[in-house]
Write a protein that holds these residues in place. Structure first.
Motif, PDB file in Angstrom:
ATOM      1  N   SER A   1       0.831  -1.200   0.000  1.00  0.00           N
ATOM      2  CA  SER A   1       0.000   0.000   0.000  1.00  0.00           C
ATOM      3  C   SER A   1       0.867   1.253   0.000  1.00  0.00           C
ATOM      4  O   SER A   1       0.505   2.281  -0.566  1.00  0.00           O
ATOM      5  N   TYR A   2       2.024   1.120   0.621  1.00  0.00           N
ATOM      6  CA  TYR A   2       2.919   2.256   0.697  1.00  0.00           C
ATOM      7  C   TYR A   2       3.406   2.675  -0.686  1.00  0.00           C
ATOM      8  O   TYR A   2       3.399   3.850  -1.044  1.00  0.00           O
ATOM      9  N   TYR A   3       3.795   1.702  -1.489  1.00  0.00           N
ATOM     10  CA  TYR A   3       4.357   2.024  -2.792  1.00  0.00           C
ATOM     11  C   TYR A   3       3.295   2.281  -3.857  1.00  0.00           C
ATOM     12  O   TYR A   3       3.482   3.083  -4.765  1.00  0.00           O
ATOM     13  N   PHE A   4       2.209   1.564  -3.769  1.00  0.00           N
ATOM     14  CA  PHE A   4       1.261   1.624  -4.888  1.00  0.00           C
ATOM     15  C   PHE A   4      -0.070   2.265  -4.508  1.00  0.00           C
ATOM     16  O   PHE A   4      -1.009   2.247  -5.294  1.00  0.00           O
ATOM     17  N   ALA A   5      -0.142   2.755  -3.289  1.00  0.00           N
ATOM     18  CA  ALA A   5      -1.391   3.395  -2.864  1.00  0.00           C
ATOM     19  C   ALA A   5      -2.587   2.469  -3.053  1.00  0.00           C
ATOM     20  O   ALA A   5      -3.584   2.828  -3.664  1.00  0.00           O
ATOM     21  N   GLY A   6      -2.433   1.275  -2.555  1.00  0.00           N
ATOM     22  CA  GLY A   6      -3.566   0.355  -2.605  1.00  0.00           C
ATOM     23  C   GLY A   6      -3.435  -0.711  -3.667  1.00  0.00           C
ATOM     24  O   GLY A   6      -2.561  -0.655  -4.536  1.00  0.00           O
ATOM     25  N   LYS A   7      -4.294  -1.674  -3.586  1.00  0.00           N
ATOM     26  CA  LYS A   7      -4.214  -2.815  -4.483  1.00  0.00           C
ATOM     27  C   LYS A   7      -4.514  -2.397  -5.925  1.00  0.00           C
ATOM     28  O   LYS A   7      -3.858  -2.852  -6.850  1.00  0.00           O
ATOM     29  N   GLN A   8      -5.501  -1.555  -6.071  1.00  0.00           N
ATOM     30  CA  GLN A   8      -5.861  -1.123  -7.419  1.00  0.00           C
ATOM     31  C   GLN A   8      -4.700  -0.386  -8.081  1.00  0.00           C
ATOM     32  O   GLN A   8      -4.446  -0.559  -9.272  1.00  0.00           O
ATOM     33  N   GLY A   9      -4.002   0.406  -7.295  1.00  0.00           N
ATOM     34  CA  GLY A   9      -2.842   1.108  -7.833  1.00  0.00           C
ATOM     35  C   GLY A   9      -1.804   0.122  -8.337  1.00  0.00           C
ATOM     36  O   GLY A   9      -1.201   0.328  -9.400  1.00  0.00           O
ATOM     37  N   LEU A  10      -1.614  -0.939  -7.596  1.00  0.00           N
ATOM     38  CA  LEU A  10      -0.676  -1.971  -8.023  1.00  0.00           C
ATOM     39  C   LEU A  10      -1.111  -2.564  -9.354  1.00  0.00           C
ATOM     40  O   LEU A  10      -0.300  -2.749 -10.278  1.00  0.00           O
ATOM     41  N   LEU A  11      -2.391  -2.840  -9.450  1.00  0.00           N
ATOM     42  CA  LEU A  11      -2.914  -3.384 -10.709  1.00  0.00           C
ATOM     43  C   LEU A  11      -2.626  -2.440 -11.859  1.00  0.00           C
ATOM     44  O   LEU A  11      -2.120  -2.842 -12.918  1.00  0.00           O
ATOM     45  N   GLU A  12      -2.939  -1.169 -11.646  1.00  0.00           N
ATOM     46  CA  GLU A  12      -2.730  -0.204 -12.723  1.00  0.00           C
ATOM     47  C   GLU A  12      -1.277  -0.159 -13.160  1.00  0.00           C
ATOM     48  O   GLU A  12      -0.971  -0.203 -14.356  1.00  0.00           O
ATOM     49  N   GLU A  13      -0.386  -0.122 -12.195  1.00  0.00           N
ATOM     50  CA  GLU A  13       1.034  -0.072 -12.566  1.00  0.00           C
ATOM     51  C   GLU A  13       1.446  -1.324 -13.316  1.00  0.00           C
ATOM     52  O   GLU A  13       2.257  -1.271 -14.239  1.00  0.00           O
ATOM     53  N   CYS A  14       0.902  -2.455 -12.908  1.00  0.00           N
ATOM     54  CA  CYS A  14       1.262  -3.693 -13.589  1.00  0.00           C
ATOM     55  C   CYS A  14       0.748  -3.676 -15.027  1.00  0.00           C
ATOM     56  O   CYS A  14       1.450  -4.108 -15.950  1.00  0.00           O
ATOM     57  N   LEU A  15      -0.458  -3.213 -15.192  1.00  0.00           N
ATOM     58  CA  LEU A  15      -1.001  -3.158 -16.547  1.00  0.00           C
ATOM     59  C   LEU A  15      -0.185  -2.182 -17.407  1.00  0.00           C
ATOM     60  O   LEU A  15       0.188  -2.501 -18.540  1.00  0.00           O
ATOM     61  N   LEU A  16       0.100  -1.021 -16.825  1.00  0.00           N
ATOM     62  CA  LEU A  16       0.908  -0.053 -17.577  1.00  0.00           C
ATOM     63  C   LEU A  16       2.261  -0.637 -17.935  1.00  0.00           C
ATOM     64  O   LEU A  16       2.777  -0.414 -19.038  1.00  0.00           O
ATOM     65  N   ALA A  17       2.813  -1.380 -16.976  1.00  0.00           N
ATOM     66  CA  ALA A  17       4.135  -1.953 -17.215  1.00  0.00           C
ATOM     67  C   ALA A  17       4.134  -2.915 -18.386  1.00  0.00           C
ATOM     68  O   ALA A  17       5.186  -3.253 -18.933  1.00  0.00           O
ATOM     69  N   PHE A  18       2.954  -3.356 -18.776  1.00  0.00           N
ATOM     70  CA  PHE A  18       2.878  -4.185 -19.980  1.00  0.00           C
ATOM     71  C   PHE A  18       2.501  -3.353 -21.196  1.00  0.00           C
ATOM     72  O   PHE A  18       3.186  -3.394 -22.226  1.00  0.00           O
ATOM     73  N   PHE A  19       1.433  -2.589 -21.070  1.00  0.00           N
ATOM     74  CA  PHE A  19       0.913  -1.910 -22.262  1.00  0.00           C
ATOM     75  C   PHE A  19       1.823  -0.785 -22.764  1.00  0.00           C
ATOM     76  O   PHE A  19       1.901  -0.538 -23.958  1.00  0.00           O
ATOM     77  N   GLU A  20       2.488  -0.113 -21.865  1.00  0.00           N
ATOM     78  CA  GLU A  20       3.334   0.985 -22.307  1.00  0.00           C
ATOM     79  C   GLU A  20       4.481   0.508 -23.201  1.00  0.00           C
ATOM     80  O   GLU A  20       4.610   0.969 -24.334  1.00  0.00           O
ATOM     81  N   PRO A  21       5.304  -0.438 -22.720  1.00  0.00           N
ATOM     82  CA  PRO A  21       6.375  -0.912 -23.616  1.00  0.00           C
ATOM     83  C   PRO A  21       5.821  -1.592 -24.861  1.00  0.00           C
ATOM     84  O   PRO A  21       6.420  -1.513 -25.925  1.00  0.00           O
ATOM     85  N   TYR A  22       4.665  -2.233 -24.706  1.00  0.00           N
ATOM     86  CA  TYR A  22       4.032  -2.887 -25.856  1.00  0.00           C
ATOM     87  C   TYR A  22       3.774  -1.863 -26.939  1.00  0.00           C
ATOM     88  O   TYR A  22       4.157  -2.030 -28.094  1.00  0.00           O
ATOM     89  N   LEU A  23       3.148  -0.775 -26.537  1.00  0.00           N
ATOM     90  CA  LEU A  23       2.820   0.255 -27.505  1.00  0.00           C
ATOM     91  C   LEU A  23       4.073   0.969 -28.005  1.00  0.00           C
ATOM     92  O   LEU A  23       4.189   1.285 -29.194  1.00  0.00           O
ATOM     93  N   ASP A  24       4.999   1.189 -27.091  1.00  0.00           N
ATOM     94  CA  ASP A  24       6.252   1.830 -27.489  1.00  0.00           C
ATOM     95  C   ASP A  24       6.947   1.026 -28.575  1.00  0.00           C
ATOM     96  O   ASP A  24       7.455   1.582 -29.550  1.00  0.00           O
ATOM     97  N   LEU A  25       6.956  -0.270 -28.360  1.00  0.00           N
ATOM     98  CA  LEU A  25       7.613  -1.140 -29.329  1.00  0.00           C
ATOM     99  C   LEU A  25       6.939  -1.026 -30.691  1.00  0.00           C
ATOM    100  O   LEU A  25       7.595  -0.858 -31.727  1.00  0.00           O
TER     101      LEU A  25
END
Lengths: 212, 212, 212, 212
Positions: free
Chosen positions: D46-70
């Motif tokens: 919770s400290y790093y991601f401001a909650g579980k949902q925040g963690l989810l969002e970062e994880c999704l971004l961590a996939f879609f961002e490089p995907y799109l960048d590529l």
DNA sequence: TATGAATGAGGCTTCATTCAT
DNA sequence: CATGAATGAAGCCTCATTCAT
């Protein structure tokens, strides 16, 4: 026949119930388990016993009533016969051991349940245990009249006696595991009567009385 | 200080739990009752004890462990001193009565719970009660070496002794109501030691040994 | 009629469940939501399905069983008729698309759930998907016997086919948003069959076979 | 170094999270599991991601961002080079397959999560998938300019292509079990590129273009 | 007499989060 | 930066019971 069938169903439920109460205790047993063990529908239990508590009460009564009746019967005949050569107190004790051995599941469950303090238990205690105490005092008085003398105080004597009557059934598992005495087996009656007799001889003075 | 606070919360929960288990039995007690009695949140119970069963286990251990430790300690010192004029067996018995009186709620609840046959109880029985039996046999052998002779068989002697140690706490309500002996009161220790002594004198032959 | 009523309640629960599973996924859906959507008590769900997982299993079966039955039926009739001018493989595909369109909520939820790897899913996969694969291989062999030749390896062909059958339902949102093809609308069946047909024509050599 | 340590802790949490999301799905995974797998305290998440949902969002971004960048990068270089002998569309596809293989856990979990329809997912879809679609259309137009002609409608072509890019990762278990193609293994990239190429050859007319 | 459907209440547990440290 | 204690909310499930049949 309809009545008979009812009786049968009802007592099958009670037998199943006591079996489970004996093993897991009243509160840990659900009426679903009971009804499925008895092979009847769940609603049947509430139908016959007006709820789970009603079933408990009937089960407890089914133990304490005959228990007290037996004690009463022995006391009555003892007064009638008034045999000066026998300790009718011990005879009562032996009878109760036999009765409990034959219904050892009932016995364990009943004595354990009396250990809780719900309102219902307190009422039952008031009713039955007082009667029991009364009869024991009577029998003790009779024995003393016959010339038996007890080395310890009458109170202590009765406490020891009554707790020795319930203990092996209540703590049956411990007893069995540690001392290999099993209240669920038929010959337990004989064996434990032996223990009782030795105790009795220890705490009373020798006399002309024979122990049946 | 953080640790202290934890300890405090945890033991407050245990105290509340034993209080309720003592009165109503384990299964009839909900953790909501326990937590509200302890003034903590419901989740706190599962947090500290990993569930209701974990709480039960810790409560049982909190009784049986010191119980056995005490017995062991008396046995050890008895072997060290080897005082020929004292029955160290009786001394152990008196100590255990005192310990149980001070924790009479624990005692009733623990002995009652041992009456159920769940897996956990069986494991505990195997572990603790066997050790207890072992120590008693040791102490008995020592007493016999000192010249004490028992009138009844050693097995029967130990059965009677051990059941007399738990009985007043387990069946405290009955005992109290019928004989006015109350295990929750301080002077019970003295009174019941008296009963024990009389029983002991009844089942052993006179000797030079004094009962402390 | 009692049975009918039961069936009704039960299937109402299933319909509500699939609706929610479809939208939010199994784990994100609480049985409270399901039961309130179905207009029944929370306990009713556990009553009929023996817990949430049981409900899941029945819902999955309610999709996969008819799915496989349909495939099997088409395969059977295909063998019976043995019409050399038709690709029974494509006919099976069209039937399955139609079936899934009619149950598009079931379809999305089922294919998505198969994506998780719990024990239950693995068992289902083993059971149903293998059967499906077996039938497809059979149908493919039949088509080949009829003279159809595929330009790509049979394995690749089947992978492409089967994934094209589930994809539009599983990724329905994406598909709909980006390409405006909506698996929840009736005419989707026709449209998507068109896509399938084009794909089929692309990867097979021309022949006398007509695509129904 | 403090920053590094933070980075490390944070990314360890993400790795653990994706591992579990991949296997059991987002909702079935508790942050306690994640934190214990990552070897950190629960509060850290919770400290790093401001909650579980925040963690989810970062994880999704961590996939879609490089995907799109590529995808963007390939498109850019394709425009720069403008090599008339290569299908830059297929090159993009191969790159994305390789990228997803290297992050196959991310891929499965991300594509599955996109299948749910929560608000957050819809926003992400709007943002990323539209951009993706836009680039594909661009690349397709370029290929067509080069003289490649597709046998099927451009829409159908893109639907098939994009779903073939996510399908093996999303339905990896099925694919693996039935066809023995495993997206978690390194050589999957080569194998699946082969499938893609065959499909491409099937749906396009022969031309001078070589597929890398 | 006896049952199966259905329920409301309550039980235990787990979850994500917060706060003081 | 990172943690452990503690919590409120919610989740699932089981229970005893009722009611129409």
């Amino acid at each position: 026949m309809a009545i008979l069938q009812q009786r049968e169903t009802k007592s099958e439920v009670m037998i199943a119930a006591v079996d489970l109460f004996y093993t897991k205790g009243y509160h840990a047993t659900s009426i679903r388990e009971i009804s499925s063990k008895a092979g009847v529908n769940v609603a049947t239990v509430s139908y016959y016993f007006a709820g789970k508590q009603g079933l408990l009460e009937e089960c407890l009564l089914a133990f304490f009533e005959p228990y007290l009746d037996l004690l009463q019967k022995v006391a009555d005949s003892s007064i009638l016969k008034n045999d000066p050569t026998r300790s009718h107190m011990m005879e009562a004790a032996f009878s109760l051991i036999e009765f409990q051995q034959q219904n050892h599941r009932f016995a364990r469950f009943a004595w354990r349940e009396v250990t809780m303090d719900s309102q219902m238990v307190r009422e039952m205690t008031s009713c039955y245990l007082r009667k029991e105490q009364y009869i024991w005092k009577l029998l003790l008085a009779q024995d003393i009249e016959k010339g038996i003398s007890i080395k310890i105080s009458p109170s202590f004597f009765l406490i020891q006696l009554t707790s020795m009557l319930s203990m092996p059934f209540l703590q049956s598992q411990t007893i069995q595991e540690l001392w290999n005495i099993n209240p669920s087996e038929k010959h337990f009656t004989r064996e434990y009567s032996c223990i009782l007799r030795e105790w009795y001889l220890g705490v009373t003075c020798e006399s002309a009385i024979t122990l049946g």
